[in-house]
Design a protein around this motif. Structure first.
Motif, PDB file in Angstrom:
ATOM      1  N   ASN B 234       0.851  -1.184   0.000  1.00  0.00           N
ATOM      2  CA  ASN B 234       0.000   0.000   0.000  1.00  0.00           C
ATOM      3  C   ASN B 234       0.888   1.235   0.000  1.00  0.00           C
ATOM      4  O   ASN B 234       1.872   1.306   0.735  1.00  0.00           O
ATOM      5  CB  ASN B 234      -0.898   0.012   1.240  1.00  0.00           C
ATOM      6  CG  ASN B 234      -1.950  -1.076   1.167  1.00  0.00           C
ATOM      7  OD1 ASN B 234      -2.368  -1.476   0.084  1.00  0.00           O
ATOM      8  ND2 ASN B 234      -2.375  -1.571   2.313  1.00  0.00           N
TER       9      ASN B 234
ATOM     10  N   ALA C 100     -15.488   7.578   4.392  1.00  0.00           N
ATOM     11  CA  ALA C 100     -15.450   6.109   4.461  1.00  0.00           C
ATOM     12  C   ALA C 100     -16.861   5.555   4.294  1.00  0.00           C
ATOM     13  O   ALA C 100     -17.065   4.533   3.629  1.00  0.00           O
ATOM     14  CB  ALA C 100     -14.847   5.662   5.782  1.00  0.00           C
ATOM     15  N   ALA C 103     -17.778   5.686   0.791  1.00  0.00           N
ATOM     16  CA  ALA C 103     -17.138   4.573   0.080  1.00  0.00           C
ATOM     17  C   ALA C 103     -17.945   3.288   0.265  1.00  0.00           C
ATOM     18  O   ALA C 103     -18.121   2.525  -0.685  1.00  0.00           O
ATOM     19  CB  ALA C 103     -15.714   4.377   0.580  1.00  0.00           C
ATOM     20  N   THR C 162      -9.897   2.841   4.499  1.00  0.00           N
ATOM     21  CA  THR C 162      -9.054   3.143   3.339  1.00  0.00           C
ATOM     22  C   THR C 162      -8.079   2.012   3.062  1.00  0.00           C
ATOM     23  O   THR C 162      -7.855   1.637   1.904  1.00  0.00           O
ATOM     24  CB  THR C 162      -8.266   4.442   3.593  1.00  0.00           C
ATOM     25  OG1 THR C 162      -9.181   5.442   3.980  1.00  0.00           O
ATOM     26  CG2 THR C 162      -7.540   4.877   2.349  1.00  0.00           C
ATOM     27  N   ASN C 166      -7.804  -0.178  -0.393  1.00  0.00           N
ATOM     28  CA  ASN C 166      -6.588  -0.339  -1.180  1.00  0.00           C
ATOM     29  C   ASN C 166      -6.246  -1.805  -1.347  1.00  0.00           C
ATOM     30  O   ASN C 166      -5.896  -2.258  -2.430  1.00  0.00           O
ATOM     31  CB  ASN C 166      -5.409   0.361  -0.484  1.00  0.00           C
ATOM     32  CG  ASN C 166      -5.520   1.861  -0.589  1.00  0.00           C
ATOM     33  OD1 ASN C 166      -6.226   2.373  -1.454  1.00  0.00           O
ATOM     34  ND2 ASN C 166      -4.857   2.567   0.300  1.00  0.00           N
ATOM     35  N   ASN C 277     -10.436   3.972  -5.619  1.00  0.00           N
ATOM     36  CA  ASN C 277     -10.258   4.211  -4.190  1.00  0.00           C
ATOM     37  C   ASN C 277      -9.647   5.587  -3.921  1.00  0.00           C
ATOM     38  O   ASN C 277      -9.759   6.106  -2.824  1.00  0.00           O
ATOM     39  CB  ASN C 277      -9.415   3.109  -3.545  1.00  0.00           C
ATOM     40  CG  ASN C 277      -8.121   2.860  -4.274  1.00  0.00           C
ATOM     41  OD1 ASN C 277      -7.705   3.685  -5.081  1.00  0.00           O
ATOM     42  ND2 ASN C 277      -7.482   1.742  -4.000  1.00  0.00           N
ATOM     43  N   THR C 278      -9.017   6.177  -4.949  1.00  0.00           N
ATOM     44  CA  THR C 278      -8.445   7.510  -4.746  1.00  0.00           C
ATOM     45  C   THR C 278      -9.522   8.544  -4.409  1.00  0.00           C
ATOM     46  O   THR C 278      -9.216   9.597  -3.877  1.00  0.00           O
ATOM     47  CB  THR C 278      -7.712   7.981  -6.012  1.00  0.00           C
ATOM     48  OG1 THR C 278      -8.548   7.736  -7.130  1.00  0.00           O
ATOM     49  CG2 THR C 278      -6.405   7.256  -6.186  1.00  0.00           C
ATOM     50  N   PHE C 280     -11.698   8.186  -2.228  1.00  0.00           N
ATOM     51  CA  PHE C 280     -12.143   8.035  -0.840  1.00  0.00           C
ATOM     52  C   PHE C 280     -10.965   8.050   0.132  1.00  0.00           C
ATOM     53  O   PHE C 280     -10.955   7.343   1.128  1.00  0.00           O
ATOM     54  CB  PHE C 280     -12.938   6.730  -0.692  1.00  0.00           C
ATOM     55  CG  PHE C 280     -14.059   6.615  -1.687  1.00  0.00           C
ATOM     56  CD1 PHE C 280     -15.236   7.331  -1.502  1.00  0.00           C
ATOM     57  CD2 PHE C 280     -13.939   5.826  -2.818  1.00  0.00           C
ATOM     58  CE1 PHE C 280     -16.263   7.244  -2.419  1.00  0.00           C
ATOM     59  CE2 PHE C 280     -14.964   5.738  -3.740  1.00  0.00           C
ATOM     60  CZ  PHE C 280     -16.124   6.443  -3.544  1.00  0.00           C
ATOM     61  N   ALA C 281      -9.944   8.850  -0.173  1.00  0.00           N
ATOM     62  CA  ALA C 281      -8.770   8.921   0.692  1.00  0.00           C
ATOM     63  C   ALA C 281      -9.175   9.425   2.080  1.00  0.00           C
ATOM     64  O   ALA C 281     -10.130  10.190   2.216  1.00  0.00           O
ATOM     65  CB  ALA C 281      -7.733   9.852   0.084  1.00  0.00           C
ATOM     66  N   THR C 282      -8.431   8.969   3.083  1.00  0.00           N
ATOM     67  CA  THR C 282      -8.773   9.328   4.464  1.00  0.00           C
ATOM     68  C   THR C 282      -8.817  10.846   4.660  1.00  0.00           C
ATOM     69  O   THR C 282      -9.708  11.377   5.318  1.00  0.00           O
ATOM     70  CB  THR C 282      -7.736   8.734   5.432  1.00  0.00           C
ATOM     71  OG1 THR C 282      -7.505   7.388   5.059  1.00  0.00           O
ATOM     72  CG2 THR C 282      -8.224   8.796   6.850  1.00  0.00           C
TER      73      THR C 282
END
Lengths: 297, 440, 408
Positions: B234, C100, C103, C162, C166, C277-278, C280-282
């Motif tokens: 990751n 999150a 997501a 996250t 990933n 997933n980009t 929904f970054a933290t």
């Protein structure tokens, strides 16, 4: 099931990465306890200092020592400037509003750093002088930057703890962070004490920036958002205990690294800081009210 | 004054274009006599497009109606491919100063994106439907091919790009100058296996498409009867020492580690390996992104000859007609952009597009421009090992033969000359079959 | 406390209560009241009507597709901001885990779409319900924690999610609900409703879904849950004393916020050809809180303003060909600027600025006619937001008791 020899090397890498969490975590707690601000720009400020140092060494050919000092000076200056300009107007706001405001600073710095330093899609790196001093433990090569990181975290944790508890200025800072107005009424020179707190935490973030740029990466994005996982350690320390934050950082690093030999959970090991923080916080909060009463006394 | 002349030229261009169609271009640009015929025009294009100068190379500033081209490029903290579009722009500027496309300057619209699919989809629609671009050249986006592929197809666009996502390769509407993560990793794996690796560990960043990227290396290792281990990390990597340790442990003695990461991530892993004293424990190899002098310089002389990087394009310092032009154009038009694979890709894409535009008879429309793009074949360049082609094909992998480079005192130097990516990978095998059949 | 029929939060001063409703509309008023609306909502209704006419009628076909796509995102993120605004503004709970939850909604919708042939509306609802359940789980710590602690623990949830996204190469498009594919051709596109296949039609669809969710939240705020939340916000002990089931209503707020966010996630899933997933970054969760505070968490329109900050303004600046890094800098400056100058957020500040501008214009007009100037008490700078607006009817963050921070 992996054997002991599989885990052995990861104890050392785990301590090194634990030092990363400890350094960032302790630095953030120091600022929070002295100014009442959770500084989400902590990583970005350190990254800015480190990138400036890199440029000075590689473009202006400064000697390493001078560049390191410049890094710390830049970080301290940015932190102090932010604290002096935006500390007072936000002083009476919710702690979360203050934190979100430092996110604004982090974004400004991140945008600026990306603009200046990553146009060429290039990789930056700064190896500290101390990284070249190495010794072996068994099969593992250990370098002094990793040792310095641990020592630095310990010194900051112990030093700040003692300072806040034993000195007059420390007591005043705690009072200010708790209640700005009452402290002012009692004759505390608010601006000067706050300036001192911001300055010191700026210096800490500068030193942390140097160390992290060596151990983690000299990369603006990585260092900026490293604060999110580092918050786990501060959260376990409930944003006040420097000792707990330090040990939480070390434990997070160790657990994370020792998960390496387990292939099934290999990629999930990055959840370590978050899961540990959630578990610890839920467990700690069970005794919260009692603990708070005793602390208040 | 200049304003009026410009308007006159525009008016003349418009009139002549409508009246005489394709016959008029030369006259408008003042490149050659207005009596040019189809036959002579074609011959003319072949003559004037030479790799030793930009476009027509006549030193006259192009002032006609611009030909709009577009690009979408990823530019976000940590990932920036703007070197590619900046270099394409530099080449187009040079073309525009040297006669343009028979007097028509190229206007280049570049959209920057931050890996948000909605934004990338909107950008493509802006380029094609608002900016009315005739062609798309120089796209380098992590997600563009995946997001906009069907849109390009529907609109009849054949894009010339630098591919990242697997969709850029397995499609009819995209031809890339690079070969992308899977095939470049194939090449790196081939190198280490040819040099006696007993085991191959392939590590890459954990992004969509990891399974596809690892597939080629796995097949190549299997064909050579070498054990294979696939890992993913990751990103961003915060504990590079553990990653390096894990890779080396997995490879064991006599093994090799093949990395497929962006330059910053690869650098942290390699430096962590060095800090642990692991640079000699295994053979280290890398897909194309590691091929930058920046990385070689950051790694230092300890890594001389110890890292083997698959290089999709030639070294920036190598000999060759258009490589010499590339260095000249970079110096004059883009002094702030670094020499390296990224700027080479942008330059090459600009060259290919320009040569295709110069073959067009008639008006410059999306239809004619994309027809010219897809017709490109046998484009000889010193950047690549083999001539480049587009053609109407179900999949595109025109770059499938490349080199290996290695760091030497802060610079990348060639270690292995042109070699073919193994046809053990079924896509490469398929492409080779087509190339043979169509004589490409 | 319990008689606090409706919190003043959703009544910005720009739309003052109209007094007695016209008697002929008595039945209508009663009908409105039954669904939680008041005659004094005329201002809002006018606003909603404007959104409907412009958003559904004129806009989608008049705009270029670039802007249509942008406004689809604005519509989606307005709902996401509404969810967080509900937690922050109505109940006083800060969550840094909303992205999150978004997501989770997107993932559920995408996977249901790959695995089944359910109608789109069912997919929307399912995504909302799954996200709602997840929201309750995230909200459980809220029973014990508050303020910064709660915000940070929800951030930890977001961080963990996250990592899962990933690691699983979210959302991936293998067959069935959990299938995995390593095909080079990526994921199949996510279906849109058959009548909303084109972008303009999907913009209309997104606006309608958004309006329904806004009404759902307004209905909650205006009825019993809203009164309970207002009481909890002001004093948890008082709420207990008044016999309010604090546990239930806190979790209900989390569930409702997560439900609307989940539905928005489903709309998001089908808005672009691919999901990444980009998105929904933290750190996006922190950014979301920033824009919600900028827009104004204590005001319904604040959510719309927040979505404009998040999606519209970057697109606008992007069309001016500014560097995307400059956009990040401007965004950061904007966050600090709004937080410092308008504690009530843009939606709280804007009507005041407009009123002030109106007064200034009136004064200019009367001056022009030669009439004596108005009283000098009127502030001089017409559009300058004052540093500390008084805002007597608006509970501003500055007026709130600070949650017990760790520093105590």
């Amino acid at each position: 099931m992996p054997s002991w020899s599989d885990f052995e090397p990861y104890i050392f890498t785990g301590l090194a990465s634990g030092a990363v969490y400890a350094v960032s975590g302790v630095g953030m707690v120091v600022l929070y306890r002295t100014t009442g601000v959770l500084n989400l720009a902590y990583g970005a400020i350190g990254a800015l200092g480190a990138l400036v140092a890199w440029s000075l060494m590689n473009s202006a050919h400064w000697p390493a020592g001078a560049a390191y000092v410049a890094c710390i000076a830049v970080a301290a200056a940015v932190t102090l400037l932010y604290g002096m300009v935006l500390g007072p107007p936000l002083a009476r706001r919710d702690p979360l509003v203050k934190a979100v405001s430092t996110l604004g600073l982090a974004l400004v710095l991140l945008g600026a750093m990306s603009w200046i330093w990553s146009q060429n899609a290039s990789a930056y790196s700064m190896t500290l002088v101390s990284t070249n001093w190495t010794f072996s433990i068994g099969q593992i090569l250990v370098n002094w930057t990793q040792i310095i990181a641990l020592i630095f975290a310990v010194v900051v944790a112990v030093g700040t703890g003692t300072f806040l508890r034993r000195t007059r200025l420390g007591t005043v800072m705690r009072a200010l962070a708790n209640d700005r107005e009452i402290s002012a009424t009692l004759g505390v020179p608010v601006r000067r004490v706050e300036a001192a707190a911001w300055l010191v935490s700026g210096v800490i973030s500068g030193i942390a920036g140097l160390i992290l740029s060596d151990i983690v990466a000299l990369d603006a994005t990585t260092l900026t958002f490293l604060v999110i996982s580092s918050l786990a350690a501060t959260l376990i320390g409930r944003l006040r205990s420097l000792t707990v934050t330090f040990f939480a950082g070390i434990v997070i690093g160790l657990v994370d690294a020792l998960a390496n030999p387990f292939n099934a959970i290999y990629n999930y090991k990055d959840m370590t800081p978050f899961v540990l923080a959630i578990v610890a916080l839920l467990f700690l909060s069970r005794r919260r009210s009692a603990a708070r009463t005793s602390r208040m006394a | 004054m200049r304003h009026r002349r410009f308007r006159l030229v525009v008016a003349a261009a418009a009139t002549l274009t409508t009246l005489t169609g394709g016959l008029a271009y030369a006259g408008v640009g003042g490149v050659s006599g207005a009596s040019a015929t189809h036959a002579t025009r074609t011959a003319h294009a072949a003559d004037t497009f030479s790799l030793s100068h930009c476009g027509l190379g006549n030193g006259k500033k192009a002032t006609g109606t611009p030909i709009p081209l577009g690009a979408i490029v990823t530019n976000q903290p940590g990932t920036s491919f703007t070197d590619i579009t900046n270099t394409a722009q530099a080449y187009f500027n040079c073309v525009n100063q040297n006669g343009g496309i028979y007097g028509h300057p190229i206007k280049y619209y570049v959209e920057q994106e931050q890996t948000n699919p909605a934004q990338v989809a909107a950008d493509a629609k802006k380029l094609i439907q608002s900016d009315h671009v005739d062609g798309i050249v120089g796209n380098t986006s992590i997600i563009d091919c995946a997001v906009n592929g069907s849109y390009y197809k529907a609109k009849g666009f054949y894009i010339i790009d630098s591919g990242i996502a697997s969709q850029c390769y397995g499609s009819s509407y995209s031809a890339t100058v690079n070969m992308g993560p899977r095939y470049s990793s194939d090449g790196a794996a081939q190198y280490v296996i040819d040099h006696g690796a007993k085991k191959v560990v392939f590590d890459q960043s954990n992004v969509p498409g990891t399974g596809y990227n690892a597939g080629g290396v796995q097949l190549i290792a299997k064909a050579a009867h070498v054990p294979f281990v696939g890992l993913t990390e990751n990103v961003p990597i915060t504990d590079a020492t553990s990653v390096a340790e894990k890779e080396v442990q997995a490879a064991g003695s006599g093994g090799a580690v093949v990395l497929n990461f962006t330059p910053p991530e690869a650098l942290v892993i390699l430096q962590a390996a060095q800090k642990l004293g692991l640079e000699n424990r295994v053979t280290w190899a890398c897909s194309t992104p590691c091929n930058t002098d920046f990385l070689a310089k950051a790694l230092g002389p300890q890594w001389n000859g110890k890292l083997h990087v698959n290089a999709e394009l030639n070294l920036p310092s190598a000999a060759g007609t258009d490589l010499a032009l590339y260095r000249k154009v970079m110096q004059q038009y883009a002094p702030s952009v670094a020499l390296g694979s990224f700027s080479q890709m942008g330059f090459l894409e600009g060259e290919i597009a320009t040569s295709a535009l110069l073959t067009i008879q008639g008006a410059y429309t999306p239809k004619s421009v994309n027809a010219a793009f897809v017709a490109v074949k046998d484009f000889k360049t010193s950047f690549l090992c083999k001539p480049w082609y587009y053609q109407k094909l179900p999949v595109h992998l025109p770059n499938n033969t490349d080199r290996t480079v290695t760091p030497q005192n802060g610079k990348m130097v060639q270690e292995q000359g042109c070699f073919q990516i193994s046809a053990v990978d079924p896509v490469v095998k398929y492409i080779r079959g087509i190339e043979k059949k169509m004589n490409l | 406390m319990a008689s606090n029929a409706s919190p003043p939060a959703f009544r910005p001063p720009a739309f003052p209560p109209s007094g007695a409703a016209p008697s002929a509309d008595g039945a209508l008023v009663r009908a409105l009241r039954r669904v939680g609306l008041e005659p004094s909502d005329r201002g809002h209704l006018v606003g909603v009507a404007v959104v409907l006419v412009v958003g559904l009628g004129i806009f989608p076909d008049a705009l270029s597709l670039f802007w249509v796509d942008t406004f689809i995102q604005v519509a989606i993120y307005a709902v996401v901001a509404l969810g967080l605004g509900l937690l922050v503004g109505q109940v006083g709970m800060f969550s840094l885990g909303q992205i999150a939850i978004l997501a989770v909604g997107s993932w559920t919708a995408a996977r249901l779409d790959y695995a089944t042939h359910l109608p789109f509306v069912v997919v929307l609802l399912a995504a909302g319900v799954v996200a709602g359940v997840f929201g309750v789980i995230v909200g459980l710590p809220a029973l014990r924690l508050s303020g910064l602690d709660l915000a940070l623990i929800t951030l930890m949830f977001a961080g963990a999610v996250t990592v899962v996204l990933n690691t699983t190469n979210f959302p991936n498009g293998g067959h069935g609900f959990l299938g995995y594919t390593s095909s080079p051709f990526g994921n199949p596109p996510i279906r849109r409703p058959s009548f909303a296949g084109t972008d303009p039609a999907y913009l209309r669809y997104s606006i309608v879904v958004g309006l329904v969710l806004f009404l759902l939240v307004i209905w909650h705020v205006r009825t019993k849950p809203g009164r309970a939340w207002a009481t909890i916000r002001q004093s948890e002990s008082a709420a207990y004393a008044a016999g309010i089931n604090v546990t239930f209503y806190k979790l209900w707020a989390f569930a409702l916020a997560a439900f609307v966010t989940g539905v928005a996630g489903a709309v998001l899933a089908a808005s672009a050809p691919e999901l990444y997933n980009t998105q929904f970054a933290t750190q996006n969760s922190i950014e979301l809180l920033a824009v919600v505070l900028m827009g104004g968490a204590y005001n319904l329109w604040g959510a719309v303003a927040a979505a404009f900050f998040l999606d519209f303004i970057p697109s606008l600046l992007n069309t001016w060909n500014l560097s995307s890094f400059l956009l990040i800098i401007l965004f950061g400056v904007g966050v600090i600027w709004v937080l410092v100058t308008s504690p009530t957020g843009f939606a709280g500040q804007f009507p005041k600025d407009m009123a002030r501008l109106g007064r200034a214009l009136r004064r200019l007009a009367t001056k022009g006619r030669g009439a004596p100037p108005m009283a000098p008490a009127v502030p001089a700078g017409p559009t300058m937001p004052s540093a500390m607006p008084a805002g007597p009817t608006m509970p501003s963050p500055a007026d709130r008791p600070e949650p017990a921070g760790g520093a105590r």
